[in-house]
Motif scaffolding. Sequence first.
Motif, PDB file in Angstrom:
ATOM      1  N   UNK A   1       0.813  -1.218   0.000  1.00 47.72           N
ATOM      2  CA  UNK A   1       0.000   0.000   0.000  1.00 47.72           C
ATOM      3  C   UNK A   1       0.847   1.268   0.000  1.00 47.72           C
ATOM      4  N   UNK A   2       2.110   1.177   0.452  1.00 47.96           N
ATOM      5  CA  UNK A   2       2.990   2.347   0.476  1.00 47.96           C
ATOM      6  C   UNK A   2       3.849   2.473  -0.787  1.00 47.96           C
ATOM      7  N   UNK A   3       3.819   1.493  -1.670  1.00 45.99           N
ATOM      8  CA  UNK A   3       4.692   1.489  -2.852  1.00 45.99           C
ATOM      9  C   UNK A   3       4.608   2.773  -3.678  1.00 45.99           C
ATOM     10  N   UNK A   4       3.422   3.310  -3.961  1.00 42.32           N
ATOM     11  CA  UNK A   4       3.383   4.527  -4.781  1.00 42.32           C
ATOM     12  C   UNK A   4       4.162   5.698  -4.165  1.00 42.32           C
ATOM     13  N   UNK A   5       4.057   5.889  -2.862  1.00 43.48           N
ATOM     14  CA  UNK A   5       4.755   7.020  -2.243  1.00 43.48           C
ATOM     15  C   UNK A   5       6.232   6.707  -2.005  1.00 43.48           C
ATOM     16  N   UNK A   6       6.552   5.447  -1.663  1.00 40.41           N
ATOM     17  CA  UNK A   6       7.956   5.085  -1.463  1.00 40.41           C
ATOM     18  C   UNK A   6       8.746   5.246  -2.762  1.00 40.41           C
ATOM     19  N   UNK A   7       8.149   4.925  -3.890  1.00 37.32           N
ATOM     20  CA  UNK A   7       8.868   5.008  -5.161  1.00 37.32           C
ATOM     21  C   UNK A   7       9.143   6.460  -5.571  1.00 37.32           C
ATOM     22  N   UNK A   8       8.393   7.417  -5.050  1.00 42.29           N
ATOM     23  CA  UNK A   8       8.608   8.832  -5.351  1.00 42.29           C
ATOM     24  C   UNK A   8       9.616   9.478  -4.394  1.00 42.29           C
ATOM     25  N   UNK A   9       9.877   8.845  -3.267  1.00 38.06           N
ATOM     26  CA  UNK A   9      10.738   9.412  -2.229  1.00 38.06           C
ATOM     27  C   UNK A   9      12.195   9.452  -2.685  1.00 38.06           C
ATOM     28  N   UNK A  10      12.838  10.610  -2.525  1.00 35.08           N
ATOM     29  CA  UNK A  10      14.244  10.773  -2.909  1.00 35.08           C
ATOM     30  C   UNK A  10      15.098  10.840  -1.650  1.00 35.08           C
ATOM     31  N   UNK A  11      16.396  10.573  -1.816  1.00 35.51           N
ATOM     32  CA  UNK A  11      17.315  10.642  -0.686  1.00 35.51           C
ATOM     33  C   UNK A  11      17.271  12.034  -0.061  1.00 35.51           C
ATOM     34  N   UNK A  12      17.217  12.066   1.260  1.00 36.29           N
ATOM     35  CA  UNK A  12      17.183  13.328   1.991  1.00 36.29           C
ATOM     36  C   UNK A  12      15.775  13.827   2.268  1.00 36.29           C
ATOM     37  N   UNK A  13      14.773  13.226   1.645  1.00 34.26           N
ATOM     38  CA  UNK A  13      13.390  13.629   1.875  1.00 34.26           C
ATOM     39  C   UNK A  13      12.794  12.810   3.010  1.00 34.26           C
ATOM     40  N   UNK A  14      11.721  13.345   3.590  1.00 31.25           N
ATOM     41  CA  UNK A  14      11.038  12.661   4.686  1.00 31.25           C
ATOM     42  C   UNK A  14       9.554  12.536   4.378  1.00 31.25           C
ATOM     43  N   UNK A  15       8.956  11.533   4.964  1.00 28.55           N
ATOM     44  CA  UNK A  15       7.508  11.365   4.907  1.00 28.55           C
ATOM     45  C   UNK A  15       6.937  11.908   6.211  1.00 28.55           C
ATOM     46  N   UNK A  16       5.975  12.797   6.120  1.00 25.58           N
ATOM     47  CA  UNK A  16       5.292  13.330   7.298  1.00 25.58           C
ATOM     48  C   UNK A  16       4.108  12.415   7.570  1.00 25.58           C
ATOM     49  N   UNK A  17       3.972  11.960   8.810  1.00 28.05           N
ATOM     50  CA  UNK A  17       2.925  10.997   9.144  1.00 28.05           C
ATOM     51  C   UNK A  17       2.300  11.354  10.496  1.00 28.05           C
ATOM     52  N   UNK A  18       1.182  10.737  10.842  1.00 28.50           N
ATOM     53  CA  UNK A  18       0.560  11.005  12.136  1.00 28.50           C
ATOM     54  C   UNK A  18       1.514  10.650  13.285  1.00 28.50           C
ATOM     55  N   UNK A  19       1.400  11.351  14.427  1.00 28.17           N
ATOM     56  CA  UNK A  19       2.265  11.049  15.567  1.00 28.17           C
ATOM     57  C   UNK A  19       2.147   9.573  15.962  1.00 28.17           C
ATOM     58  N   UNK A  20       3.272   8.937  16.184  1.00 28.91           N
ATOM     59  CA  UNK A  20       3.291   7.539  16.604  1.00 28.91           C
ATOM     60  C   UNK A  20       3.301   6.531  15.467  1.00 28.91           C
ATOM     61  N   UNK A  21       3.055   6.957  14.227  1.00 27.18           N
ATOM     62  CA  UNK A  21       3.008   6.031  13.092  1.00 27.18           C
ATOM     63  C   UNK A  21       4.378   5.809  12.467  1.00 27.18           C
TER      64      UNK A  21
END
Length: 100
Positions: free
Chosen positions: A33-53
């Motif tokens: 389910x995370x593949x679409x966003x993981x494939x767009x992620x570049x080195x040095x970038x972060x994913x913002x997510x809900x606290x605790x996730x």
Amino acid sequence: MTKTNKPMRLIDPSELEICNDPLPATRSAPEGKYTPIFSKLKYGQALKCPPGAAPKIATALKKWLEVNKKPGTVRSALRYAEDGAGRVWLLEPEKKLKVA
């Protein structure tokens, strides 16, 4: 406690057929389910997510990197200081220094 058993289904031999299909070279792996966003992620970038996730997403990203044979290091924060939301970073692989 009793275990409920499903009724046994008998296989009818007339439903079987012989075929010459080749054995698959690799095992089928469904997209995560995370593949679409993981494939767009570049080195040095972060994913913002809900606290605790962040720990769960960081583990999923590490597994995704491993399965897709991509280099990288994953770091995470449960609550980022700026807004309190979690973060998961994809970092370049650590370079190993050669000792002379």
